[in-house]
Design a protein around this motif. Structure first.
Motif, PDB file in Angstrom:
ATOM      1  N   GLU B 250       0.823  -1.202   0.000  1.00  0.00           N
ATOM      2  CA  GLU B 250       0.000   0.000   0.000  1.00  0.00           C
ATOM      3  C   GLU B 250       0.858   1.252   0.000  1.00  0.00           C
ATOM      4  O   GLU B 250       0.346   2.353   0.096  1.00  0.00           O
ATOM      5  N   VAL B 417      -4.351   5.077   1.033  1.00  0.00           N
ATOM      6  CA  VAL B 417      -5.657   4.446   1.029  1.00  0.00           C
ATOM      7  C   VAL B 417      -6.704   5.368   0.411  1.00  0.00           C
ATOM      8  O   VAL B 417      -6.516   6.578   0.295  1.00  0.00           O
ATOM      9  N   ARG B 419     -10.914   5.996   0.917  1.00  0.00           N
ATOM     10  CA  ARG B 419     -12.089   5.667   1.719  1.00  0.00           C
ATOM     11  C   ARG B 419     -13.200   5.182   0.799  1.00  0.00           C
ATOM     12  O   ARG B 419     -13.467   5.767  -0.250  1.00  0.00           O
ATOM     13  N   THR B 433      -6.152   9.057  -5.010  1.00  0.00           N
ATOM     14  CA  THR B 433      -5.481   9.213  -3.734  1.00  0.00           C
ATOM     15  C   THR B 433      -6.238  10.220  -2.890  1.00  0.00           C
ATOM     16  O   THR B 433      -6.796  11.193  -3.414  1.00  0.00           O
ATOM     17  N   TRP B 478      -2.551   8.096   6.633  1.00  0.00           N
ATOM     18  CA  TRP B 478      -3.570   7.079   6.803  1.00  0.00           C
ATOM     19  C   TRP B 478      -4.882   7.655   7.321  1.00  0.00           C
ATOM     20  O   TRP B 478      -5.932   7.075   7.102  1.00  0.00           O
ATOM     21  N   PRO B 723      -3.768   1.093  11.540  1.00  0.00           N
ATOM     22  CA  PRO B 723      -3.796   2.132  10.509  1.00  0.00           C
ATOM     23  C   PRO B 723      -3.692   3.537  11.096  1.00  0.00           C
ATOM     24  O   PRO B 723      -3.208   4.445  10.429  1.00  0.00           O
ATOM     25  N   ARG B 858      -9.288  -4.985  -4.558  1.00  0.00           N
ATOM     26  CA  ARG B 858      -8.749  -4.229  -3.443  1.00  0.00           C
ATOM     27  C   ARG B 858      -7.607  -5.012  -2.826  1.00  0.00           C
ATOM     28  O   ARG B 858      -7.831  -6.059  -2.222  1.00  0.00           O
ATOM     29  N   GLU B 861      -7.550  -3.991   2.513  1.00  0.00           N
ATOM     30  CA  GLU B 861      -8.809  -3.415   3.004  1.00  0.00           C
ATOM     31  C   GLU B 861      -8.705  -3.226   4.507  1.00  0.00           C
ATOM     32  O   GLU B 861      -8.149  -4.084   5.210  1.00  0.00           O
ATOM     33  N   TYR B 862      -9.265  -2.128   4.978  1.00  0.00           N
ATOM     34  CA  TYR B 862      -9.106  -1.764   6.389  1.00  0.00           C
ATOM     35  C   TYR B 862     -10.406  -1.151   6.908  1.00  0.00           C
ATOM     36  O   TYR B 862     -11.162  -0.537   6.150  1.00  0.00           O
ATOM     37  N   SER B 882     -11.736   1.451   4.270  1.00  0.00           N
ATOM     38  CA  SER B 882     -10.774   2.040   3.347  1.00  0.00           C
ATOM     39  C   SER B 882     -10.060   0.920   2.613  1.00  0.00           C
ATOM     40  O   SER B 882     -10.056  -0.227   3.078  1.00  0.00           O
ATOM     41  N   PHE B 883      -9.448   1.249   1.500  1.00  0.00           N
ATOM     42  CA  PHE B 883      -8.780   0.201   0.724  1.00  0.00           C
ATOM     43  C   PHE B 883      -7.633   0.786  -0.072  1.00  0.00           C
ATOM     44  O   PHE B 883      -7.520   1.998  -0.265  1.00  0.00           O
ATOM     45  N   THR B 884      -6.740  -0.103  -0.479  1.00  0.00           N
ATOM     46  CA  THR B 884      -5.712   0.237  -1.468  1.00  0.00           C
ATOM     47  C   THR B 884      -6.030  -0.557  -2.724  1.00  0.00           C
ATOM     48  O   THR B 884      -6.378  -1.732  -2.663  1.00  0.00           O
TER      49      THR B 884
END
Lengths: 334, 902
Positions: B250, B417, B419, B433, B478, B723, B858, B861-862, B882-884
């Motif tokens: 990420e 990340v 959202r 971004t 983050w 995170p 993704r 994922e967070y 949230s994700f990358t």
């Protein structure tokens, strides 16, 4: 330490769950609908501090509400403007609430959070950034306070209006040069309430209830309020001055004199002598213009020096410290 | 372990770790290569006189274990000196090391039937003399595959002879493949001085690398071979050839990969001990992540093999070997001068130059790489430059000195990340971004190392010294605008932004070495090894918070200067109790020292002095009520650990081997915990596994290797990604339980590999029946599948009478749902990579694609609280998803040419 028997059981569990995500990290993310309302009877007269007060208008802007998993903070941290990582739920959007109505009025956004319990919560009196000083109305009030004879002749009525904004009028100066940041404006925008134990779950309904009558528990003396034409009733921003025009009411029963295009006098009720007992004032002597409005104001500042200075402090303190008496929350199944 | 890898490891083993089936044409043939009378491949890679090409085995015959020896069932070595005539036939055989009359005769009878491609000089064949060892073991022991480093048009089990090596065969010709084992005792005087070059007997030294010993079924020695056809963008990608690896990133192209293995989130490598030919890669004392391992300095084409040992089962494994260890072994199979240019999607370009002298072993090479890309989305551009040179020099008659110098630097942007609600509302694109200011990341590495290996009678020795200089800079955001809490001592401010600017620098000096004795006890080969490791690091870590818009630091999160030391000693054994029963293992002890200077120890004062002037600084020089103090604080701690490790190997049935392994490990913590008063600077790991390995050659056309392993690992303090802090932080204890399986089929025109891992990771204190039923550790995938399939063959057409070789590769990955915080789960991921290449003479053209079906997925994922002020004016303080984003389809066209070589 290696646990042979438990290890074997774990191996068996893994084999039994091949290919499946068996288990959970705990907790759950949730969403819910959110409402706010006044309370039944808020428009009825109530006795406080030697007066019988009847609110004729009460509106409040709830910028957002947040539910904290921790009890209320104290000291400088009370309230903490933004404390990350401890919020169980939130409704990060506003609602303009008629506090004289017990009908639920929906927030502009859904609420979300996690399936946790909250022990305290916050109402943010914001219209934008919490660190921003502005003249947005957070509270608008109108009412009539009738003296019970303690501090003024019994029966004397005072129509009053109040607007609450939050800017330099509410932020105290720092007393300690070593702590220039001890009084940020954000702390004046947060109403912190403890004493709750609300467990959230997915798909529930949140109802925030505000009783404006509890804001007057600091015994506001309505008899010494400045008249609306007094400088104390004007704020630095004329666009948000306490203008009787902001509180225009329909004309009451005529009792002599007229006001504005209505051709009616501004009386909330006829006086015993047949006239209006100064309950409402006309904004203009010109019969062709003007509207009826409160005759007196509670100043929109906590740092006033003239008439109404104390009442300005007391009303704002009453809003911030109303606690569980003024603010309540329920979370239930839809 | 994969037998193929084992054999290759024998040919190109790591510094001190060996595969169980080295293909050693010297007396160093391992005791666990018990194929009855079958010799290791005589893939001699001699450092012969510059103009001489050594002979190469063309056809071989296995020696037969003589019946007369069955009564004693002895293991024995026979070393022969074989004269190969200019016509490729054996003309003379002498016994240099006897294993007994019957065994000597069996070996001689077999080798006289061998044929060779004769030694060559200036294009002329000449007679030569080489050493060929035979290791005899009773037939009941499980055979181990013998592997070569040869092109895959030959089975790796064959002696290293190209049956029909096409001109464009990418692998090293067998003559250049180094043999395992130490140098032989060649007598250069035998025939080398003859004036008649065509008839002179040329003595050829056989030198190579000391091979490692396998430690259980979780030991994977993976040689890339034809698997290089599968596009791999970096060295970490190669790890996928071992089971259970999931890689995410990420942080941008120059950021270390987040490695998932056996239920561990080796965030940026922290639970995996990474080395390159024994030189440490993990950072020690890195505040962002202690054990951070950036492998981008390794040019993937220079990876000959990688040894992955999953679990802490070998005494050679040191700090950070929680989930296991990975040692990259460098080597250039494709000799000559190679130039490669790639261009592809998103402005990606790469220039690669490789050079390997044709008369030098694969361990002698040079490489340079330049890489640039605009990236597939916002904040994804990157630039990278790498240079590496390595030379292997014979020392005396039995030694090899390997010198390596590497330089690497990169600069890149970081997208961070996104959202989910911002993406849903159209505020940020999938490849966008949240904070464009996450630019200006960089990383660099300069390293020097020298490794000496030699054999002295029955003792192998190795000694290495290394020096590494590392720097890195990370800019990550983050949480957006969430963490900037107003302090009373600060000037009033609103949220200034949570962008962190982290810088780390490290100078590492160290050494390692071992001595390994081998002998015969109970008629079986036994080995003992004693070794040491020493590493000293001088590090600085600083982390600031940067104000949004102005890009000015407004807060110091950390400022640490650390001196770290790690000294370890170990003993290891490789014992045979019975021909089919062995034990490998020993004990390791490590001592750690942490001397940490926290230069910013005071960041808040509850009751400051009214006259204090330092009211808005991060590193205050004031105690309560105005009492003066310096803003720094030094902390020191040290502790040691003794870690027993062992593996039992049982192989009573042919082709099968059952192993059981147990081991303790450690992982040090980052210095910030020491400055906070932590006394023991490491966490403890206990691991165990049990598995079965199958290795078999089916005729001469197929080699099969398969493994199945059950494992369980417990750590007393886990590292969980937070995170909010953007890094791993210490958590409670946890246990991982799971299974992994792998298989590899190697044929004349295909190389197929597949692996799978199932795992359940739970916190120990979250259920009465834990670890069977506790709360899951977040982010750990429960199922990882990987398949790599390569097919290669000459096409039925030719150009200018030269064959055209086609190679097709296909790789597929499946990652199951990952548990996320708050009871959520991530999406599953399914990806495919592919490549097609054509080779003709010195040219090769390749089209490769990653994520060829253009899946939108993704990568990470967070669920956590963040606020990037894009969706609502009121902050979001409760957890949100949230994700990358994973990379979309990426195509690359590569043209390469190789001049010289063989």
């Amino acid at each position: 330490m290696m646990r042979g028997g438990r290890g074997a059981a774990a191996l068996a569990a893994v084999l039994g769950a091949l290919g499946a995500c068996n288990g959970t990290t705990g907790d759950q993310l949730i969403t819910f609908t959110a409402y706010a309302s006044g309370v039944d009877g808020a428009s009825q007269p109530f006795a406080v501090g030697g007066f019988t007060v009847q609110l004729t208008a009460a509106r409040m802007r709830l910028g957002a509400v947040y539910f904290d998993e921790s009890p209320p903070s104290t000291g400088f941290d009370s309230p903490v403007c933004i404390a990350p990582g401890i919020y169980a739920a939130q409704v990060p959007g506003p609602v303009e609430v008629d506090l004289l109505s017990s009908q639920p009025q929906e927030f502009s956004v859904f609420g979300n959070g996690s399936a946790d319990s909250a022990l305290s919560w916050q109402i943010w009196l914001t219209d934008g950034d919490i660190n921003e000083s502005n003249f947005a109305h957070m509270v608008d009030l109108q009412g009539i306070a009738t003296c019970d004879g303690t501090t003024c002749p019994a029966g004397t009525a005072f129509s009053f209006g109040a607007v609450v904004t939050i800017n330099d009028n509410r932020v105290p100066a720092t007393s300690d040069p070593a702590q220039p940041g001890e009084n940020p404006v954000c702390k004046e925008r947060i109403v912190q309430i403890g004493g709750i134990d609300v467990t959230f779950f997915d798909g529930g309904t949140l109802l925030v209830t505000v009783d404006p009558r509890q804001w007057f528990n600091l015994d506001i003396d309505f008899s010494t309020l400045p008249r609306v034409t007094d400088a104390a009733c004007l704020t630095g921003d004329p666009t948000v001055a306490v203008n009787p025009g902001d509180f225009a009411l329909a004309p009451e029963t005529p009792a002599g004199g007229t006001c504005g295009a209505s051709g009616q006098p501004c009386c909330a009720a006829p006086a015993s002598n047949g006239g209006c007992d100064g309950l409402l004032a006309c904004t203009s002597s010109d019969p062709a213009s003007g509207v009826c409005g409160p005759a007196y104001c509670i100043p929109d500042t906590s740092f006033g020096t003239g008439a109404g200075a104390q009442q300005g402090v007391e009303l704002f303190e009453g809003i911030l410290t109303g606690g569980g008496a003024a603010y309540s929350v329920t979370y239930s199944h839809s | 372990m994969l037998a193929f890898g084992a054999a290759v490891a024998a040919a190109r083993p790591a510094w001190s770790q060996a595969s169980p089936a080295p293909a050693a044409p010297t007396a160093s043939a391992p005791p666990d290569a018990p194929a009855p009378g079958s010799p290791p491949p005589a893939s001699a890679a001699p450092p012969a006189p510059a103009e001489v090409t050594p002979p190469v085995v063309l056809q071989h015959v296995d020696a037969v274990y003589p019946p007369s020896a069955l009564t004693t069932r002895e293991h024995a070595n026979v070393v022969l000196a074989v004269t190969v005539d200019a016509d490729g036939h054996v003309s003379k055989v002498d016994v240099l090391e006897s294993g007994g009359t019957d065994l000597d005769e069996a070996a001689v009878v077999a080798v006289r039937q061998w044929t060779f491609v004769p030694a060559m000089r200036d294009g002329k064949a000449l007679a030569s003399r080489i050493k060929i060892p035979f290791h005899f073991a009773p037939p009941a022991a499980a055979p181990e595959m013998v592997e070569s480093t040869q092109p895959s048009d030959r089975l790796p089990v064959q002696p290293s002879v190209p049956q029909a090596a096409p001109p464009t065969a990418p692998a090293t010709p067998p003559a250049a493949a180094p043999a395992s084992g130490a140098a032989s005792t060649a007598n250069p005087s035998e025939g080398a001085a003859s004036a008649d070059a065509s008839q002179a007997v040329q003595e050829v030294d056989v030198r190579g690398h000391l091979d490692a010993r396998q430690h259980g079924t979780s030991d994977y020695q993976v040689t890339l071979g034809e698997q290089k056809a599968i596009p791999r963008t970096n060295a970490a990608d190669v790890l996928k050839l071992a089971p259970g690896f999931l890689l995410t990133n990420e942080g941008g192209s120059g950021h270390a990969e987040q490695v998932f293995l056996r239920g561990f989130d080796a965030h940026e490598g922290q639970d995996l001990e990474f080395t390159v030919d024994g030189v440490p890669i993990n950072d020690a004392g890195n505040y962002h992540g202690n054990g951070y391992a950036d492998t981008h300095f390794i040019i993937p084409e220079l990876i000959h093999s990688v040894r992955v040992l999953e679990g802490p089962y070998a005494p050679q494994q040191g700090n950070f070997a929680v989930a296991g260890s990975a040692d990259y072994q460098l080597g250039l199979d494709r000799r000559g001068l190679s130039a490669e240019y790639s261009a592809g999607s998103y402005g990606t370009q790469r220039l690669l130059l490789l050079w390997g002298p044709t008369d030098a072993p694969t361990g002698t090479f040079a490489g340079a790489e330049y890489y640039t890309t605009d990236g597939f989305g916002a904040n994804r551009r990157a630039r990278r430059g790498t240079g590496v040179g390595q030379v292997e020099i014979p020392v005396g008659q039995k030694g090899t000195l390997r010198l390596n110098a590497t330089a690497y630097l990169t600069e890149y942007d970081n997208a961070g990340v996104v959202r989910q609600d911002d993406f849903d509302a159209g505020k940020v694109g999938f490849f966008g971004t949240e904070d464009p200011a996450q630019t200006g990341n960089d990383s660099s590495r300069v390293s020097l190392s020298a490794t000496y290996e030699a054999r002295f009678k029955d003792i192998d020795v190795s000694q290495q010294i290394f020096l590494v200089d590392r720097t890195m800079r990370l800019r990550e955001n983050w949480t957006g605008f969430l963490l900037d809490v107003q302090e009373p001592t600060q000037e009033p401010h609103d949220q200034r932004g949570d962008l962190i600017d982290f810088h780390f620098s490290e100078v590492t000096a160290g050494a390692r070495g071992f001595a390994r004795w081998h002998g015969s006890v109970l008629g079986l080969r036994q080995e003992f090894e004693g070794g040491y490791f020493a590493r000293f690091d001088q590090t600085t870590s600083t982390q600031d918070r940067i104000a949004s818009g102005s890009n000015v630091p407004y807060l110091i999160d950390a400022d640490l200067t650390s001196t770290l030391g790690d000294v370890g000693v170990y003993i290891d054994s490789n014992l045979r109790v019975l021909p089919w029963l062995g034990f490998r293992g020993g004990v390791r002890a490590d001592m750690f020292l942490f001397d940490v200077l926290n230069n910013c120890d005071v960041q808040s004062v509850d009751s400051p002095s009214k006259s204090a002037t330092e009211i808005d600084l991060s590193c205050l020089s004031e105690l309560e009520h105005g009492v003066y103090r310096e803003p720094f604080q030094r902390s020191t701690t040290g502790d040691g650990a003794v870690m027993p490790r062992g593996t039992v190997v049982v192989g009573p049935v042919e082709h099968f081997e059952v192993t059981g392994s147990v081991g303790d490990g450690i992982r040090t913590v980052d210095p910030s915990y020491v400055s906070q008063g932590l006394v023991t600077p490491f966490v403890n790991v206990q691991s165990r596994d049990m598995g079965v390995a199958y290795n078999r050659e089916v005729g001469s056309d197929l080699a099969i290797a398969a493994k199945s392993v059950f494992f369980q690992t417990h750590v007393n303090q886990d590292l969980i990604f937070d995170p909010t802090q953007g890094r791993n932080t210490l958590a409670s204890g946890s246990t991982r339980t799971g299974w992994s399986g792998s298989t590899r089929l190697l044929g004349r025109f295909y190389d197929l590999a597949a692996n799978a891992t199932l795992v359940k990771a739970v916190f120990d204190d979250t259920g009465a029946c834990a670890p069977a039923c506790g709360l899951l550790v977040p982010y750990i995938p429960d199922l990882v599948l990987r398949g790599d399939f390569v097919f290669f063959h000459d096409l039925p057409v030719s150009l200018a009478h030269q064959p055209v070789r086609a190679t097709v590769g296909y790789g597929v990955s499946y990652v199951g749902h990952r548990p996320l915080p708050y009871g959520e789960v991530s999406d599953a991921i399914f990806l495919s990579d592919a490549s097609v290449s054509l080779g003709w003479t010195l040219w090769n053209l390749r089209l490769s694609g990653q994520n060829i079906f253009d899946s939108r997925y993704r990568l990470g994922e967070y669920n956590y609280a963040s606020d990037f002020h894009k969706l609502l004016p009121e902050p979001t303080l409760a957890p949100e998803r949230s994700f990358t984003a994973g990379a979309p389809r990426t195509l690359m066209l590569t043209l390469s040419a190789t001049l010289g070589g063989a």
